[in-house]
Each structure stands twice: as structure tokens, then as C-alpha cells.
Design an enzyme around this catalytic site. Sequence first.
Site, short mmCIF file in Angstrom:
data_model
loop_
_atom_site.label_atom_id
_atom_site.label_comp_id
_atom_site.label_asym_id
_atom_site.label_seq_id
_atom_site.Cartn_x
_atom_site.Cartn_y
_atom_site.Cartn_z
N LYS A 1 3.21 -8.55 8.29
CA LYS A 1 4.02 -9.70 7.84
C LYS A 1 5.47 -9.33 8.13
CE LYS A 1 1.36 -11.04 3.73
NZ LYS A 1 1.46 -11.13 2.25
N ASP B 1 -4.15 -1.55 5.90
CA ASP B 1 -4.61 -2.91 6.15
C ASP B 1 -3.47 -3.82 6.58
OD1 ASP B 1 -3.40 -2.71 3.67
OD2 ASP B 1 -4.87 -3.92 2.58
N ASP C 1 3.84 -5.32 4.55
CA ASP C 1 4.52 -6.50 4.03
C ASP C 1 6.00 -6.12 3.88
OD1 ASP C 1 5.24 -8.73 2.53
OD2 ASP C 1 3.93 -8.32 0.86
N ASP D 1 -7.43 -8.01 -0.93
CA ASP D 1 -7.90 -8.58 -2.20
C ASP D 1 -6.89 -9.46 -2.91
OD1 ASP D 1 -6.15 -6.30 -2.82
OD2 ASP D 1 -6.75 -6.69 -4.90
N ARG E 1 -12.57 -8.83 -1.16
CA ARG E 1 -12.47 -7.83 -0.09
C ARG E 1 -13.66 -7.95 0.87
NH1 ARG E 1 -8.52 -4.05 -1.62
NH2 ARG E 1 -8.29 -3.72 -3.86
N LEU F 1 4.26 1.84 2.56
CA LEU F 1 4.02 2.66 3.74
C LEU F 1 5.18 3.61 4.02
CD1 LEU F 1 1.69 2.93 5.59
CD2 LEU F 1 2.62 1.13 7.02
P1 IMP Z 1 4.23 -3.47 1.01
O1 IMP Z 1 4.63 -2.22 0.27
O2 IMP Z 1 4.96 -4.66 0.47
O3 IMP Z 1 4.35 -3.35 2.51
O4 IMP Z 1 2.72 -3.76 0.62
C1 IMP Z 1 1.69 -3.30 1.34
C2 IMP Z 1 0.39 -3.35 0.56
O5 IMP Z 1 0.32 -4.51 -0.28
C3 IMP Z 1 -0.76 -3.50 1.54
O6 IMP Z 1 -1.24 -2.25 1.97
C4 IMP Z 1 -1.77 -4.32 0.77
O7 IMP Z 1 -2.62 -3.48 0.05
C5 IMP Z 1 -0.93 -5.17 -0.16
N1 IMP Z 1 -0.70 -6.53 0.39
C6 IMP Z 1 0.39 -6.99 1.06
N2 IMP Z 1 0.24 -8.28 1.43
C7 IMP Z 1 -0.98 -8.66 0.97
C8 IMP Z 1 -1.73 -9.90 1.06
O8 IMP Z 1 -1.31 -10.93 1.63
N3 IMP Z 1 -2.96 -9.88 0.47
C9 IMP Z 1 -3.48 -8.78 -0.15
N4 IMP Z 1 -2.82 -7.60 -0.24
C10 IMP Z 1 -1.58 -7.54 0.32
MG MG Z 2 -2.77 -1.26 1.20
#
Ligand code: IMP
Ligand code: MG
Length: 173
Positions: A127, A96, A99, A155, A161, A104
Amino acid sequence: MVTGKPMFSAEQIRIRVSELGSGISADYAGREILAIGILKGAFIFYADLIRQIKAPITNDFIIATSYVKTSSTSKLDIFYDAREEIKGRHVLLIDDIIDTGLSLSRIRDKVLQAEPESLKICCFLDKKACRKIDVPVDYIGFEIPDAFIVGYGLDYENQFRNLPYISTFKKKS
Ligand code: IMP
Ligand code: MG
């Protein structure tokens, strides 16, 4: 209750998903895709995207979480791992939002260890300014600023969602 501002309407989302599907269909012409969705956040995007891809697809999922309330943690919990054989397949990871990139990146490393023939990543939202680790993402729907958002699968505490559009989120106190 969501009190944030709408960011992308259902129609904007539909158009962009269709464009992504066309690009992926062209890139994978003549090949079979193993599409692995990263749940729960990607479930709506995944379902919409695969219906826009004109290549044979096998479906699988990874259920992982790294978020606590509204911030990312470096600890990734995998509750369900893909059951399909990855070795020798053309894997497309579908998420989705990216961040920090921590989740990932760890999922990508895990999939690469299983020796796919190829691996590409498709994330609906990016982001970019929040990245802590570099992850090669091949297909991106929209780049967005650093704001917490909900809807279209995303969420806050497992709610919102089902919003058909994407909105910034502010908790109503
Ligand atoms: P990362 O490991 O920080 O890249 O986080 C990624 C995961 O965090 C995504 O796959 C989302 O499930 C969740 N996530 C990141 N940003 C948001 C947001 O703004 N709203 C809701 N879920 C988020
Ligand atoms: Mg996710």
C-alpha cells in the site's frame, strides 16, 4: 461476513507467487537462504513462496503485531523471535503486506543489528500511498490502493485468513 469486492483471484495470486519465486531463485543462485516469515499474516504467502524457490532454504519466523482492528499503530509487539543465527546468513524477510512501513522498518533494524551477510525483503502486497517511513522492499507481488483487505493470510480480528483470494473488507452490520 465479508461484503467487500474481490481484488485478486486465487489464480492471479498463484501466477504472481510463481513469478516472484523464479526471480528470487535466479537472484540467490548458489546461495543458501534464511527465510524469515513475519507471522501471522505471511503464513500462507510464505508457504506458497518457499515452494517456488529453487535454492536451499532454512525456515524461521518472527511473530509480531502492530494492528488494532483496521489501523496500524506505532507500537510493535514481538511475541516470538527468530531462533536461527542471523550473523553471516543471507536473510530474506517475507511479509504479507507493507502499509505504513513501521512494523517492517523496526523488524528490519532488529535483523540488521544481528549482522546478516545480506538482507532482502519480499512483501506480497504494497500500500505504497500509506507509507510513513521508507523501507527498501526488494520484491513486491502487487501494489494496491489504500483499502483494508482480507484473505490469503490477511485478517480482520484474526478472521478471514483462510479465504483463497484477496478481497476488500467491509463489516456487515
Ligand atoms: P505497517 O506497520 O503499517 O506497514 O503494517 C503492516 C502489517 O499490518 C502487515 O504485515 C499486516 O499484518 C497488517 N496490515 C496492513 N494492512 C492490512 C490490511 O489491509 N488488512 C489486514 N492486515 C493489514
Ligand atoms: Mg504482517
